[in-house]
Scaffold this motif. Structure first.
Motif, PDB file in Angstrom:
ATOM      1  N   MET A 165     -58.534   9.395 -16.723  1.00 27.53           N
ATOM      2  CA  MET A 165     -57.299  10.198 -16.886  1.00 27.53           C
ATOM      3  C   MET A 165     -56.396  10.118 -15.946  1.00 27.53           C
ATOM      4  SD  MET A 165     -59.775  13.706 -17.359  1.00 27.53           S
ATOM      5  CE  MET A 165     -60.924  13.427 -16.195  1.00 27.53           C
ATOM      6  N   ASN A 166     -55.014  10.241 -16.329  1.00 31.82           N
ATOM      7  CA  ASN A 166     -53.915  10.416 -15.385  1.00 31.82           C
ATOM      8  C   ASN A 166     -54.159  11.644 -14.625  1.00 31.82           C
ATOM      9  OD1 ASN A 166     -52.423  12.158 -17.077  1.00 31.82           O
ATOM     10  ND2 ASN A 166     -51.546  10.607 -18.048  1.00 31.82           N
ATOM     11  N   GLU A 167     -53.381  11.762 -13.752  1.00 24.27           N
ATOM     12  CA  GLU A 167     -53.412  13.175 -12.958  1.00 24.27           C
ATOM     13  C   GLU A 167     -52.982  14.390 -13.884  1.00 24.27           C
ATOM     14  OE1 GLU A 167     -51.831  15.377  -8.543  1.00 24.27           O
ATOM     15  OE2 GLU A 167     -51.511  13.087  -9.089  1.00 24.27           O
ATOM     16  N   MET A 177     -54.721  22.546 -24.956  1.00 22.46           N
ATOM     17  CA  MET A 177     -53.647  21.679 -23.898  1.00 22.46           C
ATOM     18  C   MET A 177     -52.531  21.276 -24.708  1.00 22.46           C
ATOM     19  SD  MET A 177     -56.525  18.979 -22.800  1.00 22.46           S
ATOM     20  CE  MET A 177     -55.363  18.037 -21.550  1.00 22.46           C
ATOM     21  N   SER A 178     -51.781  22.334 -24.724  1.00 24.11           N
ATOM     22  CA  SER A 178     -50.520  22.123 -25.831  1.00 24.11           C
ATOM     23  C   SER A 178     -49.463  21.759 -24.955  1.00 24.11           C
ATOM     24  CB  SER A 178     -50.316  23.815 -26.116  1.00 24.11           C
ATOM     25  OG  SER A 178     -49.921  24.553 -25.033  1.00 24.11           O
ATOM     26  N   ASP A 179     -48.318  21.565 -25.575  1.00 27.67           N
ATOM     27  CA  ASP A 179     -47.164  20.989 -25.156  1.00 27.67           C
ATOM     28  C   ASP A 179     -46.532  21.893 -24.376  1.00 27.67           C
ATOM     29  OD1 ASP A 179     -47.669  18.593 -26.143  1.00 27.67           O
ATOM     30  OD2 ASP A 179     -46.196  18.845 -27.982  1.00 27.67           O
ATOM     31  N   SER A 180     -46.623  23.326 -24.385  1.00 23.46           N
ATOM     32  CA  SER A 180     -46.023  24.451 -23.694  1.00 23.46           C
ATOM     33  C   SER A 180     -46.481  24.459 -22.204  1.00 23.46           C
ATOM     34  CB  SER A 180     -46.206  25.766 -24.242  1.00 23.46           C
ATOM     35  OG  SER A 180     -47.564  25.982 -24.507  1.00 23.46           O
ATOM     36  N   GLN A 181     -47.911  23.941 -22.079  1.00 18.74           N
ATOM     37  CA  GLN A 181     -48.338  23.914 -20.504  1.00 18.74           C
ATOM     38  C   GLN A 181     -47.457  23.080 -19.482  1.00 18.74           C
ATOM     39  OE1 GLN A 181     -52.161  22.643 -21.813  1.00 18.74           O
ATOM     40  NE2 GLN A 181     -53.143  24.384 -21.048  1.00 18.74           N
ATOM     41  N   ASP A 182     -47.610  23.557 -18.424  1.00 19.46           N
ATOM     42  CA  ASP A 182     -46.780  22.734 -17.294  1.00 19.46           C
ATOM     43  C   ASP A 182     -46.882  21.508 -17.246  1.00 19.46           C
ATOM     44  OD1 ASP A 182     -46.742  23.250 -13.522  1.00 19.46           O
ATOM     45  OD2 ASP A 182     -45.521  22.112 -14.947  1.00 19.46           O
ATOM     46  N   GLU A 183     -45.786  20.895 -17.781  1.00 19.45           N
ATOM     47  CA  GLU A 183     -46.007  19.001 -17.638  1.00 19.45           C
ATOM     48  C   GLU A 183     -46.056  18.542 -16.239  1.00 19.45           C
ATOM     49  OE1 GLU A 183     -42.619  17.774 -19.943  1.00 19.45           O
ATOM     50  OE2 GLU A 183     -43.271  18.762 -21.774  1.00 19.45           O
ATOM     51  N   ASN A 184     -46.029  19.303 -15.121  1.00 18.54           N
ATOM     52  CA  ASN A 184     -46.006  18.932 -13.960  1.00 18.54           C
ATOM     53  C   ASN A 184     -47.213  19.176 -13.189  1.00 18.54           C
ATOM     54  OD1 ASN A 184     -43.240  17.456 -14.067  1.00 18.54           O
ATOM     55  ND2 ASN A 184     -42.479  19.345 -13.796  1.00 18.54           N
ATOM     56  N   ALA A 185     -48.235  19.582 -14.165  1.00 15.33           N
ATOM     57  CA  ALA A 185     -49.667  19.994 -13.329  1.00 15.33           C
ATOM     58  C   ALA A 185     -50.065  18.891 -12.380  1.00 15.33           C
ATOM     59  CB  ALA A 185     -50.593  20.292 -14.484  1.00 15.33           C
ATOM     60  N   LEU A 198     -62.430  15.179 -20.240  1.00 17.25           N
ATOM     61  CA  LEU A 198     -61.558  16.234 -20.106  1.00 17.25           C
ATOM     62  C   LEU A 198     -62.430  17.568 -20.237  1.00 17.25           C
ATOM     63  CD1 LEU A 198     -59.249  15.235 -23.116  1.00 17.25           C
ATOM     64  CD2 LEU A 198     -58.593  15.330 -20.442  1.00 17.25           C
ATOM     65  N   GLU A 199     -63.492  17.474 -20.807  1.00 21.96           N
ATOM     66  CA  GLU A 199     -64.477  18.669 -20.699  1.00 21.96           C
ATOM     67  C   GLU A 199     -65.226  18.902 -19.454  1.00 21.96           C
ATOM     68  OE1 GLU A 199     -67.941  15.437 -21.919  1.00 21.96           O
ATOM     69  OE2 GLU A 199     -65.519  15.813 -21.407  1.00 21.96           O
ATOM     70  N   LEU A 200     -65.331  17.970 -18.846  1.00 30.79           N
ATOM     71  CA  LEU A 200     -66.118  18.129 -17.334  1.00 30.79           C
ATOM     72  C   LEU A 200     -64.886  18.841 -16.621  1.00 30.79           C
ATOM     73  CD1 LEU A 200     -68.050  14.896 -17.119  1.00 30.79           C
ATOM     74  CD2 LEU A 200     -68.666  17.035 -18.145  1.00 30.79           C
ATOM     75  N   ALA A 201     -63.887  18.352 -16.737  1.00 32.06           N
ATOM     76  CA  ALA A 201     -62.730  18.832 -15.672  1.00 32.06           C
ATOM     77  C   ALA A 201     -62.422  20.230 -16.062  1.00 32.06           C
ATOM     78  CB  ALA A 201     -61.470  18.038 -15.948  1.00 32.06           C
ATOM     79  N   ALA A 202     -62.343  20.767 -17.484  1.00 28.97           N
ATOM     80  CA  ALA A 202     -62.441  22.000 -17.808  1.00 28.97           C
ATOM     81  C   ALA A 202     -63.635  22.981 -17.296  1.00 28.97           C
ATOM     82  CB  ALA A 202     -62.473  22.050 -19.290  1.00 28.97           C
ATOM     83  N   ILE A 203     -64.788  22.424 -17.306  1.00 35.08           N
ATOM     84  CA  ILE A 203     -65.886  23.266 -16.782  1.00 35.08           C
ATOM     85  C   ILE A 203     -65.785  23.393 -15.201  1.00 35.08           C
ATOM     86  CG2 ILE A 203     -68.262  22.931 -15.920  1.00 35.08           C
ATOM     87  CD1 ILE A 203     -68.921  21.596 -18.624  1.00 35.08           C
ATOM     88  N   ALA A 231     -56.514  19.674 -17.859  1.00 36.37           N
ATOM     89  CA  ALA A 231     -57.905  20.120 -18.287  1.00 36.37           C
ATOM     90  C   ALA A 231     -58.494  21.095 -17.518  1.00 36.37           C
ATOM     91  CB  ALA A 231     -58.737  18.962 -18.392  1.00 36.37           C
ATOM     92  N   LEU A 232     -58.385  21.105 -16.100  1.00 41.36           N
ATOM     93  CA  LEU A 232     -58.664  21.877 -15.076  1.00 41.36           C
ATOM     94  C   LEU A 232     -57.999  23.112 -15.255  1.00 41.36           C
ATOM     95  CD1 LEU A 232     -58.838  19.682 -11.854  1.00 41.36           C
ATOM     96  CD2 LEU A 232     -60.711  21.244 -12.463  1.00 41.36           C
ATOM     97  N   SER A 233     -56.864  23.256 -15.771  1.00 42.85           N
ATOM     98  CA  SER A 233     -56.128  24.438 -15.871  1.00 42.85           C
ATOM     99  C   SER A 233     -56.482  25.181 -17.160  1.00 42.85           C
ATOM    100  CB  SER A 233     -54.620  24.317 -15.861  1.00 42.85           C
ATOM    101  OG  SER A 233     -54.223  23.734 -14.735  1.00 42.85           O
ATOM    102  N   TYR A 234     -56.708  24.205 -18.233  1.00 42.27           N
ATOM    103  CA  TYR A 234     -57.372  24.955 -19.606  1.00 42.27           C
ATOM    104  C   TYR A 234     -58.565  25.659 -19.482  1.00 42.27           C
ATOM    105  CZ  TYR A 234     -58.386  24.962 -24.514  1.00 42.27           C
ATOM    106  OH  TYR A 234     -58.675  25.114 -25.787  1.00 42.27           O
TER     107      TYR A 234
END
Length: 344
Positions: A139-141, A1-9, A233-238, A147-150
């Motif tokens: 979590m906020n949106e 989850m880096s700063d380079s990811q879309d900040e408007n996800a 976060l891990e559940l959203a990533a799954i 996390a889902l995107s990751y």
């Protein structure tokens, strides 16, 4: 989850994917099923192994299923609710166990090695636990969507199946809260001993779930909002990894209660989204049996396990490998010179 990811996800981007998910490849499934009828065995005598070989073919999109390149993915995250004493272990164990995975010392390392699986461990901002959901959303949106995107980005081309699991102190409480919000019932019906809490710990877990439902009632307008408010976060990533596997025609083996609860968010959004998933084992967590019944999933095994970390899902890989070995390796009646069923 880096700063380079879309900040408007946003979660809307995830919702829009659901109608576009590919369905089963029925031609591939039919080819596999027809091959089954020619093998040197009575029809149906290998039971679920036959069904699993056809299922793999259907979701891999090829008549000859393969299990040469399995992958195991473990997602790790920390939860703010641990401050309520919902686990027998401190939150610091999440990071310590991740290091244990890296060093090769955990159960899943041994199980993955035993089936020749590529094991990947994904750390979800362990120094930034989710919020205490008894006080508001976990979590906020943006964080939930990222996390889902990751999780989606963890899925690459070239492997045959993905076994998914989690590591996160406190996540069986989050899983219980998710299930209670998604499917109803009393918190006490969903909570279990997790890492080994006593009766007082079970009471605390039920109280935390009750408080979380009350604190987030107004915001939990659909399954993805429930994930945002009560998940991790891990559940959203799954959930994200499961979606990406579907898009890439990669079958999925789910682990125990927490992992299946993450998947259940997708089921609640669209009941077809888990058709490419099987469940490796039934956890002794009481909520897991209840959840599997709701999802209509029959686990491959029931070994009395409750470890998490994709251990049961990884064992499921061995069953799938056996199914494919029989499907591909067995001789047909014609090849073996064995008489088929009378009248065939």
């Amino acid at each position: 989850m880096s700063d380079s990811q879309d900040e408007n996800a946003s979660l809307d981007e995830i919702r829009q994917l659901l109608p576009e998910l590919p369905g089963p490849d029925m031609d591939a499934g039919t080819t596999a099923l027809q091959h089954q009828t020619k093998l040197t065995k009575p029809a149906g005598s290998l039971g679920r192994l036959e069904e699993l070989a056809v299922w793999l073919a259907t979701w891999q999109g090829r008549g000859r299923p393969s299990m040469d390149r399995p992958r195991v993915a473990v997602f790790a995250g920390n939860h703010g609710i641990t401050e309520h004493g919902v686990s027998a272990y401190p939150a610091s164990v999440t990071e310590q166990m991740v290091q244990n995975f890296i060093n090769g010392g955990a159960a899943v390392n041994q199980l993955a090695g035993n089936v020749g699986a590529d094991l990947r461990v994904y750390e979800m901002a362990l120094d930034q636990p989710t919020g205490d959901f008894t006080q508001g959303p976990a979590m906020n949106e943006e964080d939930c969507a990222l996390a889902l995107s990751y999780g989606m980005m963890s899925v690459e081309e070239g492997f045959d199946v993905m076994a998914v699991g989690e590591m996160g102190i406190g996540n069986t409480t989050a899983a219980a809260a998710l299930c209670c919000a998604l499917f109803g019932g009393e918190p006490s019906n969903w909570v279990g001993s997790g890492t080994g809490v006593d009766e007082a710990g079970l009471t605390r877990k039920a109280e935390v779930v009750t408080a979380g439902l009350a604190a987030n009632e107004a915001e939990m307008t659909d399954p993805f909002e429930i994930l945002r408010c009560l998940g991790g976060l891990e559940l959203a990533a799954i959930a994200g990894a499961i979606l990406a596997c579907r898009m890439g025609r990669i079958p999925v083996v789910l682990d125990g209660f927490a992992c299946t609860a993450a998947a259940a968010v997708l089921h609640a959004a669209d009941s077809r989204t888990l058709d490419h998933c099987i469940v490796g084992h039934q956890s002794v967590e009481p909520g897991h049996a209840r959840l599997l019944e709701i999802l209509g999933k029959k686990p491959l095994m029931d070994l009395g396990m409750r470890l998490g970390e994709a251990s049961g899902a990884t064992l499921g890989i061995q069953v799938l490998q056996s199914a494919v070995a029989c499907h591909i390796g067995m001789a047909t009646f014609e090849e073996a010179g064995v008489s088929g069923p009378v009248g065939s």
